[in-house]
Design an enzyme around this catalytic site. Structure first.
Site, PDB file in Angstrom:
ATOM      1  N   HIS A 147      14.926  46.678 -27.205  1.00 19.39           N
ATOM      2  CA  HIS A 147      13.736  47.360 -27.718  1.00 19.39           C
ATOM      3  C   HIS A 147      14.046  48.752 -28.260  1.00 19.39           C
ATOM      4  O   HIS A 147      13.210  49.370 -28.910  1.00 19.39           O
ATOM      5  CB  HIS A 147      12.624  47.404 -26.654  1.00 19.39           C
ATOM      6  CG  HIS A 147      12.888  48.301 -25.494  1.00 19.39           C
ATOM      7  ND1 HIS A 147      13.352  47.841 -24.281  1.00 19.39           N
ATOM      8  CD2 HIS A 147      12.744  49.629 -25.339  1.00 19.39           C
ATOM      9  CE1 HIS A 147      13.471  48.845 -23.435  1.00 19.39           C
ATOM     10  NE2 HIS A 147      13.108  49.946 -24.049  1.00 19.39           N
TER      11      HIS A 147
ATOM     12  N   ASP B  29      16.575  41.677 -23.100  1.00 20.56           N
ATOM     13  CA  ASP B  29      16.354  43.037 -23.590  1.00 20.56           C
ATOM     14  C   ASP B  29      17.663  43.828 -23.658  1.00 20.56           C
ATOM     15  O   ASP B  29      17.711  44.995 -23.305  1.00 20.56           O
ATOM     16  CB  ASP B  29      15.337  43.784 -22.721  1.00 20.56           C
ATOM     17  CG  ASP B  29      14.836  45.055 -23.395  1.00 20.56           C
ATOM     18  OD1 ASP B  29      14.883  45.121 -24.639  1.00 20.56           O
ATOM     19  OD2 ASP B  29      14.419  45.995 -22.683  1.00 20.56           O
TER      20      ASP B  29
ATOM     21  N   GLY C 143      12.946  57.513 -23.179  1.00 20.05           N
ATOM     22  CA  GLY C 143      14.242  57.951 -23.691  1.00 20.05           C
ATOM     23  C   GLY C 143      15.402  57.526 -22.821  1.00 20.05           C
ATOM     24  O   GLY C 143      16.558  57.567 -23.243  1.00 20.05           O
ATOM     25  N   ASN C 144      15.117  57.110 -21.577  1.00 18.15           N
ATOM     26  CA  ASN C 144      16.164  56.640 -20.670  1.00 18.15           C
ATOM     27  C   ASN C 144      16.592  55.201 -20.961  1.00 18.15           C
ATOM     28  O   ASN C 144      17.629  54.750 -20.474  1.00 18.15           O
ATOM     29  CB  ASN C 144      15.698  56.697 -19.208  1.00 18.15           C
ATOM     30  CG  ASN C 144      15.968  58.029 -18.547  1.00 18.15           C
ATOM     31  OD1 ASN C 144      15.048  58.805 -18.320  1.00 18.15           O
ATOM     32  ND2 ASN C 144      17.229  58.299 -18.250  1.00 18.15           N
ATOM     33  N   SER C 145      15.786  54.472 -21.725  1.00 16.21           N
ATOM     34  CA  SER C 145      16.100  53.067 -21.989  1.00 16.21           C
ATOM     35  C   SER C 145      17.497  52.918 -22.568  1.00 16.21           C
ATOM     36  O   SER C 145      17.865  53.602 -23.527  1.00 16.21           O
ATOM     37  CB  SER C 145      15.102  52.482 -22.980  1.00 16.21           C
ATOM     38  OG  SER C 145      13.954  52.048 -22.335  1.00 16.21           O
TER      39      SER C 145
ATOM     40  N   GLY D  26      17.064  22.594 -17.238  1.00 16.87           N
ATOM     41  CA  GLY D  26      16.161  21.556 -17.742  1.00 16.87           C
ATOM     42  C   GLY D  26      15.053  21.196 -16.775  1.00 16.87           C
ATOM     43  O   GLY D  26      14.775  20.010 -16.555  1.00 16.87           O
TER      44      GLY D  26
ATOM     45  N   THR E 183      10.950  22.665 -15.225  1.00 15.77           N
ATOM     46  CA  THR E 183       9.886  23.650 -15.100  1.00 15.77           C
ATOM     47  C   THR E 183       9.675  23.847 -13.610  1.00 15.77           C
ATOM     48  O   THR E 183       9.815  22.907 -12.819  1.00 15.77           O
ATOM     49  CB  THR E 183       8.578  23.181 -15.761  1.00 15.77           C
ATOM     50  OG1 THR E 183       8.134  21.976 -15.127  1.00 15.77           O
ATOM     51  CG2 THR E 183       8.799  22.922 -17.249  1.00 15.77           C
TER      52      THR E 183
END
Length: 515
Positions: free
Chosen positions: A149, A179, A257-259, A315, A317
């Site tokens: 992000h 992410d 800003g730490n991301s 494979g 759920t």
């Protein structure tokens, strides 16, 4: 005024204690005062990992923190992202994260300023800064890991080192599901933060967060590991973003800003990449979350080698066991685990003999008692890897072996998607064509081959005027928009294209970019 004085005195008192204390000793309840005094006489030259590494306690020196900070600040960089603003984009990218009252991704938007009178600008808009985050140098030749992000939707990236040198950065690969993103700068002999093992972290262990909150470079904060394998969506019962969530939770102060910054242990080893906070205000509120290196190493290695993650699938759920669900189903033999709702056809689970109603408790000996633990365990593997699954059926523990597969149901290597999948050559229309159609710009679609454009119904010689309401004037713009959509975390990846054919007929197409 009384409150302010009290706070100030408390801080000064804490500082005095730290200054007067050569070491802090964490000992068992039966340790004696003399034991404590003997422990503090250990030499300062000992490495933290060697000090009382076995036994009831460990001596933690103030130097442990200063040494760890000194070893890591030069390995953390600032990452600025730039993009060309378009008239239809009324809100800044990232607003959706800061408006979320529960779950804050914090790549750090630039500080907003009051509008200033501007001179007449040329028609072509210039890139402007849309985000600010951090990154961690993982190789001396310029590879840097950060959050997806932080770089998502960026047209240009700029990396600033701790010594204030600036470099343009290119994206090697990105993975919205975890992410994470891998970028690279052209610079030699960079300071590298060594990779640690997040699985060795213990709850209560000291860690340091290093990053650039609010643009304050090389900021170091401390805290402890509050929890491991934390799934924010499950814990807070907030809507899931469909991502892989198995975070290290800490109380180290991190903010916008730490991301993409580093979470390190007292040995100065990277154990996580800071990625999120839980807050009602958008600023630090005591709960910070980092992606463990057990996930980071696999994702980064795949991005570097293949340009995309080789993601394995079992494979099934599933859902987590809860006391209410156990009582409802009258489950025996397990108080926690992953309840299999359904087994997918032609999957690794089907081949291994798993059935609906089975309760998976471990994979290769690693506990899978929660969604986060299950996700973290599977994320470490690639299609073709064989794993041993421990599960409970009819109250009895059993084991089986499975060969994991990719999302296509096989074990072949997945290659990074690129604009060539559109199946068309793109060019700028000649001046005569533009003049006849009364156009100032556009992108011409050449001979079509099998690909996404052909599947959507686009024909040869179609002239693209806009994509997702953004005017396009060059093939590079089309490819840039394509890449931005593909890298986005939005589950609906679509190019809405409007344009015209040489005979003047207008047409509109929706090009599906999802896998």
């Amino acid at each position: 005024m009384k409150v302010s004085k009290t706070i100030k005195l408390s801080i000064l008192a804490a500082s005095a204690i730290v200054a007067a204390t050569a070491a802090v000793t964490i000992n068992a309840a039966n340790s004696t005062e003399s034991d404590n005094q003997n422990d503090t006489t250990q030499t300062e030259s000992q490495k933290p990992s060697k000090r009382n590494s076995s036994g009831p306690g460990r001596v933690i020196y103030q130097d442990d923190f200063t040494n760890a900070a000194e070893q890591t600040v030069n390995g953390v960089v600032s990452v600025k992202s730039y993009a060309t603003p378009h008239q239809q984009q009324r809100r800044s990218y990232g607003d959706e994260y800061f408006n979320d009252p529960f779950f804050e991704f914090f790549f750090g938007s630039p500080r907003r300023q009051s509008p200033q009178p501007q001179q007449q600008q040329p028609e072509e808009a210039q890139p402007r800064q849309i985000g600010l985050g951090s990154g961690v140098i993982i190789s001396a030749d310029g590879y840097i890991v950060t959050n997806n992000h932080v770089i998502e939707k960026a047209e240009k990236l700029e990396v600033t080192l701790n010594d204030n040198r600036n470099f343009p950065a290119s994206v090697i690969g990105a993975d919205p599901l975890t992410d994470l993103a891998l970028i690279k700068i052209d610079a030699p002999d960079l300071h590298v933060i060594p990779m640690g093992n997040s699985e060795d972290l213990q709850v209560g262990e000291w860690v340091l967060a290093v990053g650039n909150p609010f643009g304050f470079t090389s900021t170091v904060t401390t805290g402890i590991v509050s929890a491991k394998a934390r799934n924010i969506s499950t814990t807070t019962q907030s809507p899931s973003r469909g991502n892989i969530e198995s975070y290290i939770q800490t109380d180290a102060a991190v903010n916008s800003g730490n991301s993409g910054g580093a979470l390190v242990n007292l040995d100065g080893e990277l154990v996580g990449i800071n990625a999120a906070i839980y807050s009602n205000t958008g600023t630090y509120a005591g709960c910070s979350f980092a992606i463990p290196t057990s996930i980071v190493q696999k994702v980064v290695s795949d991005l570097k080698q293949f340009g995309t993650v080789q993601r394995a699938f079992l494979g099934i759920t599933f859902r987590e066991l809860t006391p209410e669900f156990i009582a409802e189903k009258d489950i025996k033999g397990a108080n926690a685990g992953i309840y299999v709702n359904e087994v997918t056809d032609r999957s690794a689970a089907k081949e291994a003999g798993l059935e609906a109603g089975d309760i998976i408790t471990a994979i290769n000996g690693l506990p899978t008692l929660s969604t986060a633990q299950m996700q973290e365990a599977i994320t470490k593997f690639s299609p073709g890897d064989k794993v041993t699954i421990t599960y409970v059926r009819d109250g009895k523990q059993q084991r089986c072996s499975a060969t994991l597969r990719n999302n296509q149901g096989n074990t072949s290597v997945t290659r990074a998607d690129n604009p060539s999948s559109l199946g068309a050559t793109l060019s700028t229309p000649d001046a005569d064509t533009l003049r006849k159609l009364g156009l100032s710009s556009g992108v011409s679609v050449g001979t079509l081959t099998d690909g996404r454009f052909k599947d959507a119904g686009i024909k040869d010689n179609f002239i693209i005027l806009s994509i997702n309401r953004t005017r396009v004037a060059s093939p590079d713009q089309v490819e840039s928009i394509y890449s931005s959509i593909r890298k986005s975390s939005d589950p609906e990846k679509v190019m809405f294209i409007s344009g015209v054919y040489p005979n003047g007929r207008q047409a509109y197409y929706a090009v599906d970019l999802s896998d």
